[in-house]
Structures are given as C-alpha cells and as structure tokens.
Design a protein around this motif. Sequence first.
Motif, PDB file in Angstrom:
ATOM      1  N   VAL A  25       0.838  -1.193   0.000  1.00 41.55           N
ATOM      2  CA  VAL A  25       0.000   0.000   0.000  1.00 41.55           C
ATOM      3  C   VAL A  25       0.872   1.242   0.000  1.00 41.55           C
ATOM      4  CG1 VAL A  25      -1.958   1.140   1.106  1.00 41.55           C
ATOM      5  CG2 VAL A  25      -1.598  -1.312   1.426  1.00 41.55           C
ATOM      6  N   ALA A  26       0.460   2.250  -0.769  1.00 42.68           N
ATOM      7  CA  ALA A  26       1.177   3.520  -0.811  1.00 42.68           C
ATOM      8  C   ALA A  26       0.184   4.666  -0.729  1.00 42.68           C
ATOM      9  CB  ALA A  26       2.012   3.630  -2.090  1.00 42.68           C
ATOM     10  N   LEU A  27       0.629   5.790  -0.174  1.00 44.75           N
ATOM     11  CA  LEU A  27      -0.205   6.988  -0.049  1.00 44.75           C
ATOM     12  C   LEU A  27       0.468   8.157  -0.751  1.00 44.75           C
ATOM     13  CD1 LEU A  27      -1.255   6.881   3.735  1.00 44.75           C
ATOM     14  CD2 LEU A  27      -2.572   6.090   1.760  1.00 44.75           C
ATOM     15  N   VAL A  28      -0.339   8.957  -1.439  1.00 43.04           N
ATOM     16  CA  VAL A  28       0.126  10.230  -1.994  1.00 43.04           C
ATOM     17  C   VAL A  28      -0.870  11.303  -1.569  1.00 43.04           C
ATOM     18  CG1 VAL A  28       1.257   9.147  -3.976  1.00 43.04           C
ATOM     19  CG2 VAL A  28      -1.120   9.933  -4.179  1.00 43.04           C
ATOM     20  N   ASP A  29      -0.385  12.558  -1.490  1.00 40.85           N
ATOM     21  CA  ASP A  29      -1.305  13.641  -1.137  1.00 40.85           C
ATOM     22  C   ASP A  29      -1.935  14.219  -2.399  1.00 40.85           C
ATOM     23  OD1 ASP A  29       0.584  15.275  -2.333  1.00 40.85           O
ATOM     24  OD2 ASP A  29       1.411  16.009  -0.448  1.00 40.85           O
ATOM     25  N   ALA A  30      -2.700  15.270  -2.242  1.00 38.09           N
ATOM     26  CA  ALA A  30      -3.444  15.845  -3.365  1.00 38.09           C
ATOM     27  C   ALA A  30      -2.538  16.439  -4.431  1.00 38.09           C
ATOM     28  CB  ALA A  30      -4.408  16.913  -2.851  1.00 38.09           C
ATOM     29  N   LEU A  31      -1.275  16.675  -4.105  1.00 36.47           N
ATOM     30  CA  LEU A  31      -0.308  17.182  -5.079  1.00 36.47           C
ATOM     31  C   LEU A  31       0.539  16.067  -5.690  1.00 36.47           C
ATOM     32  CD1 LEU A  31       0.939  20.395  -3.247  1.00 36.47           C
ATOM     33  CD2 LEU A  31      -0.809  20.203  -5.033  1.00 36.47           C
ATOM     34  N   GLY A  32       0.250  14.821  -5.319  1.00 35.98           N
ATOM     35  CA  GLY A  32       0.986  13.704  -5.854  1.00 35.98           C
ATOM     36  C   GLY A  32       2.269  13.381  -5.127  1.00 35.98           C
ATOM     37  N   ARG A  33       2.521  14.044  -3.998  1.00 37.78           N
ATOM     38  CA  ARG A  33       3.745  13.789  -3.244  1.00 37.78           C
ATOM     39  C   ARG A  33       3.594  12.512  -2.418  1.00 37.78           C
ATOM     40  NH1 ARG A  33       4.029  19.734  -0.623  1.00 37.78           N
ATOM     41  NH2 ARG A  33       1.931  18.985  -0.081  1.00 37.78           N
ATOM     42  N   ARG A  34       4.641  11.735  -2.369  1.00 34.29           N
ATOM     43  CA  ARG A  34       4.594  10.461  -1.660  1.00 34.29           C
ATOM     44  C   ARG A  34       4.563  10.680  -0.153  1.00 34.29           C
ATOM     45  NH1 ARG A  34       8.773   6.530  -5.091  1.00 34.29           N
ATOM     46  NH2 ARG A  34       7.718   6.779  -7.120  1.00 34.29           N
ATOM     47  N   ARG A  35       3.628   9.983   0.506  1.00 32.21           N
ATOM     48  CA  ARG A  35       3.486  10.116   1.953  1.00 32.21           C
ATOM     49  C   ARG A  35       3.949   8.875   2.707  1.00 32.21           C
ATOM     50  NH1 ARG A  35       3.359  15.175   2.819  1.00 32.21           N
ATOM     51  NH2 ARG A  35       2.727  14.613   4.941  1.00 32.21           N
ATOM     52  N   GLY A  36       4.156   7.761   1.996  1.00 30.96           N
ATOM     53  CA  GLY A  36       4.622   6.550   2.671  1.00 30.96           C
ATOM     54  C   GLY A  36       4.053   5.303   2.029  1.00 30.96           C
TER      55      GLY A  36
END
Length: 355
Positions: A25-36
């Motif tokens: 599983v991966a997360l990105v924010d609304a700007l497409g930046r990787r969160r983890g």
Amino acid sequence: MTETPAAVSLTVYAGIDTHKHTHHVALVDALGRRRGDREFPTTATGHRQLLAWITGGGTVARVGIEGTGSYGASVATTLRTAGLEVVEVDRPDRRARRTHGKSDPLDAYAAATAALTGRASTVPKTHDGDVEAIRFLRNARRSAVKARAEALTQLQATVVTAPEPVRDRLRPLSPTALTTTCAGLRPGPVVPGDPTAAVETALRSLARRILDLTDEERTLHAHLEALVAHTAPDLLDRMGIGVETAAQLLITVGDNPHRIRTEAAFAHLCGAAPIPASSGRTHRHRLHRGGDRQANRALYIIVITRLAHDRRTRDYAARRTAEGKTRREIIRCLKRAVAREVFRLLTTTGDPTSP
C-alpha cells in the motif's frame, strides 16, 4: 519503506498492489507527493491493519486497487464496507515498466497516482451477491464440461488403437452407447503379455469418469438455472437468451450493474461498440476487439439464434442486406442492439424492444 506522518487533516489517495500473500500500500497527497508505503498480509487481521494505516494517514479521498476481481477482491470489500471509495486500476503495461522499472512500492504508488488523477475511475464489482454465486457455479460447470469432452475424446482415441477384438466390438457405437458400454465392461486381471484387460480397464475408467462428470454438470446446471431465473427472470424471457448466455452477461455487469452508467459503456465493455479510427480527412470507425470477449460471444450466440428463429430479426437482416450490408456487418449491428436491450433489462424495469 517509509512511514506516513499522522496528519488527520491531510487529504490522501491510496494505491494497493495486490498479491496472493501480501498487499503493498502507498499513499500520496493531493499534489501527488509520496506520503509513505507499507506491506500487509492478505488476512482478515492484515486488512484491518491496512485500513487503520491508510485512514491514520489523513482523509482518504479514493483508493486505487489492482486486481479487484482476483487477489484484490477481499481487501476491496473491506475498504468499501468501511465507506471508502474504491476504483479499479489497470496494471501498468510492459512499455511503462521498461521505462520506470518494476517493484511493489512503484506499482502501489502508480495505483495511488492513478486514483488521484482520475485515470482510474472504474467502479469495481462488489462480488457479494447472487451474481458472484452464479460466477462460481458457471466456472465449475464449464470445467466439468471441458473435462468431460477431453475424457470422451480420449475414450474414442483409445478405441481406435485398442486390440482388434475390442476395437471391432466398440467402433460402430455412438458416443453415448460407447460410454455406456465401456462403463459396463468387466475386464479380467491385468497381466503381462495380454494388453486386452489393461485396455478394457482404461476404457471402463474413462467411461465412468464421463458419466460422473455428466451427473456433476447436470447438477451444477440445475443450480445455475435456478439462480439465474431468480436474479434476472426478464432476461431469460427474451428470445435467444438461455441460461448460459444470461449467466455470462450477469457476470459481466456484476452484482452492482449500475456501476455501468450508460448502454454505450456496456456495449464498449462487451466489445460491441465501434471505436474511432480517423486520421486527417479520413473519418471511419473500426471493430472493437477489446472488452469482455466472453460477453461478446454471448451477444453473438443471441444474434445467431434470433437470425435462425426470430421473424423480426430476419426481416431486419433482409432489409439491411437490400441496403448493401454484408452478413458480418448486420451481425455487428444486431450485437449492438442486443447490448442495448440487455443493458436496459439489467439496470431498469423498462421493457425494451429487440431488433
């Protein structure tokens, strides 16, 4: 692997690369930046941990999952039950993987990015109702039919090469009579130097396998017919639509048919809608060879049956032939019309007219 910061007010998009034993599983924010990103086991406990992890990273706007019809079916159900929006993500093609590489974290981030950008927008099947039960039964029945056909072919081939007395006795029989006769054989003990007993033993084994598979297929067909009649009785009332074709069309749309918003989208899903192939001053369409080919086959069977037995369809074909259309073009038009009819039957209570 990196851990996502606890930022409850952050809007995030999740992507899941699914496998048999683990999900990444991966997360990105609304700007497409990787969160983890993180890996979880494909167990009930693992799914709960996965849900807690992605919701702990912020407000989850959308989750993109690869393979919601296979390895990702269970986790998709868990997330959907929790109230999250889930979309189907197509696996990256070979060209993209040659360019960007291949790993579980990369695929998970790609899925999250697809969910963010809207490139992944298909609502997956829910796999939680009568249509899912129909899918299991139909798959089991098709397997039994295929195994029976293979056993019958092997039985007939064995007769061709059997010793002369056995071959002369069995060769004139029809497939049904051959199966019954071979199932009733009483071969003697298998001994070296005498292949007759071994051949008769093999023939009896194959014949009894065919009879067992026939009983299995009939039982599965009865269950399948009852479920299809309960799920879509109007579909079975239509000319040319039998249990097998109705089951396939139900499987194509799933337990949540309203995820397919228009009849044009359904036709495209079935490969029955032409796609543009224009360039410059040339404006044309070509046959769509994608989509669900089993659904396309079901539409073809319905059309062929109606051409043989339905007067209105034959009149339509005659009229189009007089206009210069070929038989293949007429069948394509009829498949498109049947797709429209089937879509309305599956998604509304209206009474569509057939061609």
